[in-house]
Design a protein around this motif. Structure first.
Motif, short mmCIF file in Angstrom:
data_model
loop_
_atom_site.label_atom_id
_atom_site.label_comp_id
_atom_site.label_asym_id
_atom_site.label_seq_id
_atom_site.Cartn_x
_atom_site.Cartn_y
_atom_site.Cartn_z
N GLY A 192 4.83 5.52 -5.02
CA GLY A 192 5.38 5.23 -6.35
C GLY A 192 4.36 5.09 -7.45
O GLY A 192 4.72 5.07 -8.63
N ARG A 193 3.10 4.95 -7.06
CA ARG A 193 2.00 4.86 -8.03
C ARG A 193 2.19 3.73 -9.04
O ARG A 193 1.65 3.78 -10.13
N GLY A 194 3.03 2.76 -8.70
CA GLY A 194 3.28 1.66 -9.62
C GLY A 194 4.11 2.05 -10.82
O GLY A 194 4.26 1.28 -11.76
N LEU A 195 4.67 3.26 -10.81
CA LEU A 195 5.39 3.80 -11.97
C LEU A 195 6.91 3.67 -11.87
O LEU A 195 7.61 3.88 -12.85
N VAL A 196 7.41 3.35 -10.70
CA VAL A 196 8.86 3.22 -10.49
C VAL A 196 9.13 1.92 -9.74
O VAL A 196 8.22 1.33 -9.16
N ARG A 197 10.38 1.52 -9.73
CA ARG A 197 10.74 0.30 -9.01
C ARG A 197 10.62 0.53 -7.50
O ARG A 197 10.87 1.64 -7.02
N PRO A 198 10.24 -0.50 -6.76
CA PRO A 198 10.15 -0.36 -5.30
C PRO A 198 11.45 0.14 -4.67
O PRO A 198 11.42 0.97 -3.76
N VAL A 199 12.60 -0.32 -5.16
CA VAL A 199 13.87 0.13 -4.59
C VAL A 199 14.07 1.63 -4.80
O VAL A 199 14.68 2.30 -3.97
N PHE A 243 6.08 14.85 4.33
CA PHE A 243 6.91 13.71 3.93
C PHE A 243 6.45 13.09 2.60
O PHE A 243 7.27 12.85 1.71
N ASP A 244 5.16 12.85 2.46
CA ASP A 244 4.64 12.22 1.24
C ASP A 244 5.00 13.04 0.00
O ASP A 244 5.46 12.50 -1.00
N ASP A 245 4.78 14.34 0.08
CA ASP A 245 5.10 15.21 -1.05
C ASP A 245 6.60 15.23 -1.34
O ASP A 245 7.01 15.25 -2.50
N GLN A 246 7.41 15.20 -0.29
CA GLN A 246 8.86 15.19 -0.49
C GLN A 246 9.33 13.92 -1.18
O GLN A 246 10.21 13.96 -2.05
N VAL A 247 8.73 12.79 -0.80
CA VAL A 247 9.10 11.52 -1.45
C VAL A 247 8.70 11.57 -2.92
O VAL A 247 9.48 11.21 -3.80
N VAL A 291 11.69 3.84 -4.67
CA VAL A 291 10.89 4.47 -3.61
C VAL A 291 11.67 4.42 -2.30
O VAL A 291 11.73 5.41 -1.57
N ALA A 292 12.28 3.29 -2.01
CA ALA A 292 13.09 3.17 -0.78
C ALA A 292 14.23 4.19 -0.78
O ALA A 292 14.49 4.84 0.24
N LYS A 293 14.89 4.37 -1.91
CA LYS A 293 15.97 5.35 -2.02
C LYS A 293 15.44 6.77 -1.83
O LYS A 293 16.09 7.60 -1.19
N ALA A 294 14.28 7.06 -2.38
CA ALA A 294 13.68 8.40 -2.21
C ALA A 294 13.37 8.65 -0.74
O ALA A 294 13.61 9.75 -0.22
N ILE A 295 12.86 7.63 -0.06
CA ILE A 295 12.57 7.75 1.38
C ILE A 295 13.86 8.05 2.14
O ILE A 295 13.89 8.96 2.99
N ALA A 341 0.83 -1.22 0.00
CA ALA A 341 0.00 0.00 0.00
C ALA A 341 0.86 1.26 0.00
O ALA A 341 0.57 2.21 -0.74
N ASP A 342 1.90 1.28 0.82
CA ASP A 342 2.77 2.46 0.85
C ASP A 342 3.51 2.62 -0.47
O ASP A 342 3.66 3.74 -0.97
N TYR A 343 3.96 1.54 -1.06
CA TYR A 343 4.62 1.61 -2.37
C TYR A 343 3.68 2.24 -3.40
O TYR A 343 4.07 3.15 -4.14
N GLU A 344 2.45 1.76 -3.45
CA GLU A 344 1.48 2.32 -4.41
C GLU A 344 1.19 3.79 -4.13
O GLU A 344 1.04 4.58 -5.05
N TYR A 345 1.11 4.13 -2.86
CA TYR A 345 0.83 5.52 -2.47
C TYR A 345 1.93 6.47 -2.95
O TYR A 345 1.65 7.53 -3.49
#
Length: 99
Positions: A42-49, A84-88, A51-55, A36-40
């Motif tokens: 990354g919107r399914g548009l980028v790799r999960p890793v 935080f969400d907008d920054q990610v 998103v982790a790097k952005a965090i 759920a957090d990944y979808e929130y």
């Protein structure tokens, strides 16, 4: 900042284990991220890793890794870091998508 993360899929999302090098310091990290957090973020548009790097990049800007537990859930910062969400999303290049 440099990232060395290894991705493992779990029943509820991912675990990213590895190291972050920031300001000549090396920090061991283990990030839990739900589907759920990944979808929130990354919107399914980028790799999960990615998103982790952005965090991790946002965490570094907002106070760094000193005092941060080695293992943490990515969503914990949604409650403690303003915007935080907008920054990610900005880190991922999604500023045009908004919240």
């Amino acid at each position: 900042m440099m990232f060395d993360l290894h991705e493992s899929e779990t029943a509820k999302g991912w675990v990213f284990t590895g190291q972050v090098t920031a300001s000549d310091e090396v920090y061991a990290v283990e990030i839990l991220m739900s589907w759920a957090d990944y979808e929130y973020w990354g919107r399914g548009l980028v790799r999960p890793v990615d998103v982790a790097k952005a965090i991790l990049s946002v965490i570094a800007r907002e106070g760094g890794f000193d005092g941060l537990p080695r293992r943490f859930d990515a969503a914990r910062f949604r409650r403690s870091v303003a915007g935080f969400d907008d920054q990610v999303r900005l880190e991922l290049g999604f500023e045009e998508l908004g919240s």
